[in-house]
Design a protein around this motif. Structure first.
Motif, PDB file in Angstrom:
ATOM      1  N   CYS A   1      35.834  48.694  45.275  1.00  0.00           N
ATOM      2  CA  CYS A   1      36.488  49.874  44.587  1.00  0.00           C
ATOM      3  C   CYS A   1      37.882  49.842  44.367  1.00  0.00           C
ATOM      4  O   CYS A   1      38.418  48.552  44.790  1.00  0.00           O
ATOM      5  CB  CYS A   1      36.136  51.152  44.845  1.00  0.00           C
ATOM      6  SG  CYS A   1      36.740  51.750  46.414  1.00  0.00           S
TER       7      CYS A   1
ATOM      8  N   SER B   1      40.413  51.044  45.489  1.00  0.00           N
ATOM      9  CA  SER B   1      41.105  51.429  46.757  1.00  0.00           C
ATOM     10  C   SER B   1      40.731  50.359  47.736  1.00  0.00           C
ATOM     11  O   SER B   1      41.717  49.985  48.730  1.00  0.00           O
ATOM     12  CB  SER B   1      40.602  52.828  47.285  1.00  0.00           C
ATOM     13  OG  SER B   1      39.378  52.794  47.958  1.00  0.00           O
ATOM     14  N   CYS B   2      39.698  49.615  47.806  1.00  0.00           N
ATOM     15  CA  CYS B   2      39.676  48.497  49.012  1.00  0.00           C
ATOM     16  C   CYS B   2      39.475  47.220  48.221  1.00  0.00           C
ATOM     17  O   CYS B   2      39.388  46.187  48.975  1.00  0.00           O
ATOM     18  CB  CYS B   2      38.168  48.743  49.556  1.00  0.00           C
ATOM     19  SG  CYS B   2      36.790  48.571  48.638  1.00  0.00           S
TER      20      CYS B   2
ATOM     21  N   HIS C   1      28.645  47.818  48.561  1.00  0.00           N
ATOM     22  CA  HIS C   1      29.854  48.007  48.689  1.00  0.00           C
ATOM     23  C   HIS C   1      30.683  47.681  49.700  1.00  0.00           C
ATOM     24  O   HIS C   1      30.042  47.615  51.044  1.00  0.00           O
ATOM     25  CB  HIS C   1      30.170  49.617  48.285  1.00  0.00           C
ATOM     26  CG  HIS C   1      31.484  50.033  48.026  1.00  0.00           C
ATOM     27  ND1 HIS C   1      31.912  49.788  46.563  1.00  0.00           N
ATOM     28  CD2 HIS C   1      32.632  50.235  48.580  1.00  0.00           C
ATOM     29  CE1 HIS C   1      33.143  50.228  46.567  1.00  0.00           C
ATOM     30  NE2 HIS C   1      33.723  50.588  47.624  1.00  0.00           N
TER      31      HIS C   1
ATOM     32  N   CYS D   1      35.474  49.668  53.212  1.00  0.00           N
ATOM     33  CA  CYS D   1      36.012  50.385  52.513  1.00  0.00           C
ATOM     34  C   CYS D   1      36.519  51.942  52.825  1.00  0.00           C
ATOM     35  O   CYS D   1      35.621  52.730  53.740  1.00  0.00           O
ATOM     36  CB  CYS D   1      35.317  50.903  51.356  1.00  0.00           C
ATOM     37  SG  CYS D   1      35.870  51.924  49.854  1.00  0.00           S
TER      38      CYS D   1
HETATM   39 ZN   LIG Z   1      35.714  50.954  48.178  1.00  0.00          ZN
END
Ligand SMILES: [Zn+2]
Ligand SMILES: [Zn+2]
Length: 781
Positions: free
Chosen positions: A646, A648-649, A684, A688
């Motif tokens: 995502c 943010s990661c 994912h 994260c």
């Molecule tokens: Zn993430």
């Protein structure tokens, strides 16, 4: 007073005598008048006559009638049925001064009295038509006392009724021998016609029967009747009542008739309408069509007996007039073995899938669906209700059109949930679905698969609205049904879209072995099969007719071969083929407020730049969904495509972007089960921070690590609930890594676990997941 006058005549009439006489006459007249008023109050006139119930067809011909409670054929002759010829003949024969006397003919009575004294014999003829009515209303032994009462009653009758009404009463009450009363019954039973169509010879023949009903029996003593008839005809000639030509013609007319029977057509509808209590019920039945429909139904059911299918019902509505022109309650009223007297057209039965067109039509109007919109046909479970398809298979992605054509159950249940079944129940109630209205608090999602009570009358009425641009007008069973209820069921564009789908011929429910002739008119139709194969339905319509067909057993027993497609539709086609043989081929036209557009074939939504496969779809401008297709999304993934990121990661570099088709977990589960390959978004990034910050759903029930003892005999389900972050709009539950159910974040779900350790996972729509474990033991409690 008459005699007082005669007595006075012997003396020389003086002025004094005259004055005294008129004074006495005046006092006597006032006295008699007051006596009449008094008697009238004490003995009021009663003219409650019970008539036979008569059922007529659209042309006014009698097609059924019922005996009165006292077992008489006493049919009411309407004023309009008293032809000038009938009136003239009866008055000439019975009471020449009918229109000038006040109910009692003083001169005729005087003459009769005189004759009785002089000749010491009884002569008749003094009874006026009015007095004969009085006698028929209150039969008494013939003596002087009865005569006086009759005279009193005659005066009362004249006071209350017009001459026309008194003549009508006479014609209705005059006895014609046996249990036949009134000229209408006589003309129906002897001449098979209404009284206004009787000839002079027939009227005269009928009019002599009441004089000697036991010796003048039509069919037995026709020679004698002709003799008597001709005597009267000669007398009419002498009295110049009729012209020479009229008399000559009447004299030459033979009399070959015998007593016939009252027709008993449309027995089921007749009986039903009779309960309304009117003596004359004018239906809209077209007898020709009715008899054809009865014959086809009877023959058809006979051909199905080996399949243990023994009954059927049919209703035909003329769409241009909204009149019910045929009504077949069973395949044979006289069939006592299989309950032929049961009215299958008004019986409450489960409707199977026949309500689905209404549901999709309403969903089009609510802006929820369009024909090419894609919905999922996979296992669902709504608070314990898990519908299955007819073939117990699931089809994955399907269009609404396909779902309706194939009568799929899960898309229908989903659509009803989306629409709200309260709305659906309200609509059916507005269209006179009585049982649905009655049960409204007990009904739920299952009603779209037939979990409710309806009648063939109701369903045929509903489908007739699809032939009328979606406007329901309550079908007219009788000519007095003029207060039509008008309800907009669905809009004209929705109606057009539904009709377009229902008139496709390459359908799975096209009957097997059906040889369509070139004359088969185009129709739109929907089939239905109820639970347990107890009811087979097929209801079709075109511009001309709506025909509803039900096939099944009145005993309620199902049959293995019973289905709407294979058992009801062939009968529907046969009926259309016969009743609508000369079809003008006129079909429904696309309404102005129904438009056509290009949509993505994968979703049915407005195409985006990524949509490659496009199709044309009907829609309702400003109403139909206008969302752009979003089933593809660009995802950041690692170079080896093993991890997704995502915002943010995602690392600074070393990732790439790739377009993926978004597939809901329930569809993924369906694909997995069917071994259908699809491109998965990689899991994912496990490092994260967002996931480790606790934004994954919190499972609040059951608690992690709990041990459950479950009763073997009555396993109680375990509740699933979770708490999620604010940005979550959907969560997905998995049991032992198998997709179980999707739900709204706050919604409770239930499941019955298997024995042993059970893994429960909850994933939100952002892909964040939480797992817990519980222990389950089954015990005898
Ligand atoms: Zn993430
Ligand atoms: Zn698309």
């Amino acid at each position: 007073m008459y005699f007082a006058f005669v007595e006075n005549m012997k003396f020389r009439i003086t002025k004094k005598h005259m004055t005294r006489f008129f004074k006495r006459l005046g006092i006597a007249a006032i006295g008699l008048f007051l006596l009449f008023i008094l008697l009238n109050l004490i003995f009021p006139l009663k003219t409650n006559v019970e008539y036979s119930t008569i059922i007529t067809d659209k042309n006014g011909e009698v097609i059924n009638a019922y005996l009165t409670k006292d077992q008489k054929w006493r049919m009411k002759t309407e004023l309009t049925e008293i032809s000038p010829l009938l009136r003239k003949t009866i008055i000439a024969k019975e009471d020449k001064y009918f229109y000038s006397h006040p109910g009692v003919n003083v001169f005729a009575i005087g003459r009769a009295f005189f004759n009785n004294i002089i000749h010491l014999k009884r002569t008749s003829g003094a009874s006026t038509i009015t007095m004969q009515v009085a006698r028929a209303l209150e039969p008494r032994k013939r003596n002087i006392g009865s005569k006086l009462i009759e005279m009193f009653r005659a005066l009362q009758l004249e006071m209350k009724y017009s001459k026309g009404e008194i003549l009508q009463l006479y014609l209705n009450l005059v006895p014609y021998g046996g249990n036949i009363e009134g000229v209408k019954s006589a003309s129906q039973l002897y001449f098979k016609k209404n009284p206004d169509h009787l000839s002079l010879a027939e009227i005269t023949a009928l009019s002599i029967i009441p004089n000697r009903p036991s010796s003048l029996v039509i069919g037995k003593n026709n020679g004698l009747i002709i003799e008597e008839r001709n005597k009267w005809l000669h007398r009419f000639a002498d009295e110049k009542v009729f012209t020479g030509k009229e008399i000559t013609d009447a004299l030459a007319e033979p009399l070959t008739t015998v007593r016939g029977t009252v027709p008993h057509y449309i027995p089921h509808l007749s009986y039903k309408l009779k309960q309304q209590g009117n003596s004359l019920i004018k239906t809209n039945i077209d007898l020709n069509t009715q008899l054809k429909a009865e014959k086809i139904t009877e023959d058809y059911v006979r051909s199905q007996r080996l399949k243990n299918i023994k009954n059927a019902a049919v209703i035909v509505i003329d769409n241009r007039t909204n009149k019910v022109i045929s009504y077949v309650g069973s395949s044979g009223f006289s069939d006592t073995l299989d309950g032929g007297q049961v009215n299958g057209a008004s019986a409450i039965r489960q409707p199977g899938s026949t309500l689905k067109p209404l549901l999709y039509g309403m969903s089009f109007d609510e802006g929820l669906l369009t024909p090419k919109m894609i919905i999922t046909d996979v296992a669902v479970n709504y608070e314990g209700y898990a519908p299955e398809n007819y073939d117990e298979k699931f089809n994955g992605y399907v269009s609404v059109e396909y779902a309706l054509e194939h009568s799929l159950n899960i898309p229908a249940v989903k659509s009803l949930k989306l629409l709200g079944y309260e709305k659906f129940i309200q609509k059916l109630s507005n269209c006179n679905f009585r049982q649905v209205q009655k049960d409204r608090n007990k009904l739920g999602l299952s009603m779209i698969l037939g979990g409710c009570g309806t009648t063939l009358e109701e369903l045929t009425g509903l489908f007739s609205s699809f032939a009328n641009e979606g406007v329901y007008i309550s079908p007219a069973y009788t000519q007095d049904d003029t207060l039509h209820k008008r309800v907009t069921v669905i809009s004209a564009p929705a109606c057009f879209m539904i009709t377009d789908i229902l008139s496709q011929v390459n359908r799975p429910d096209f009957p097997l072995n059906w040889q369509a002739t070139e004359h088969m008119p185009k129709i739109a139709w929907k089939t239905g099969t109820s639970y347990g194969r107890r009811d087979a339905w097929s209801i079709g319509y075109n511009k001309n007719y709506t025909i509803g067909v039900w096939v099944g057993n009145f005993s309620g027993v199902g049959a293995p071969d019973l289905s709407g497609a294979n058992v009801a539709t062939p009968l529907l086609f046969k009926l259309f083929n016969t009743i609508d043989y000369n079809n003008d081929k006129e079909w429904f036209t696309q309404p102005a407020d129904c438009d056509i557009r290009q949509v993505c074939s994968e979703t049915g939504m407005i195409p985006s730049e990524h949509c490659t496969s496009l199709v044309m779809d009907y829609f309702e401008p400003l109403i139909s969904p206008s969302k752009v297709c979003n089933n593809r999304q660009e995802i950041m993934i690692s170079a080896d495509e093993k991890i997704s990121y995502c915002k943010s990661c995602a690392p600074q570099n070393g990732y790439k972007k790739k377009w993926y088709k978004l597939i809901e977990p329930e569809m993924q589960a369906y694909f997995d089960e069917k071994n259908i390959a699809y491109e998965r978004i990689p899991p994912h990034n496990p490092d994260c921070e967002l996931i480790f910050k606790g934004n994954a759903p919190m499972i609040s029930s059951p608690a992690n690590g709990t041990e459950y003892l479950i009763n073997k005999k009555d396993p109680e389900p375990i509740q699933l609930t979770c708490k999620t972050a604010n940005d979550v709009s959907k969560v997905y539950w998995y049991i032992n890594n198998k997709f179980y159910k999707s739900s709204n974040p706050g919604e409770k779900q239930f499941f019955v676990p298997e024995e042993g350790p059970v893994k429960i996972s909850c994933t939100d729509d952002k892909g964040r997941n939480r797992d817990i474990w519980i222990q389950v033991k089954y015990v005898n409690l």
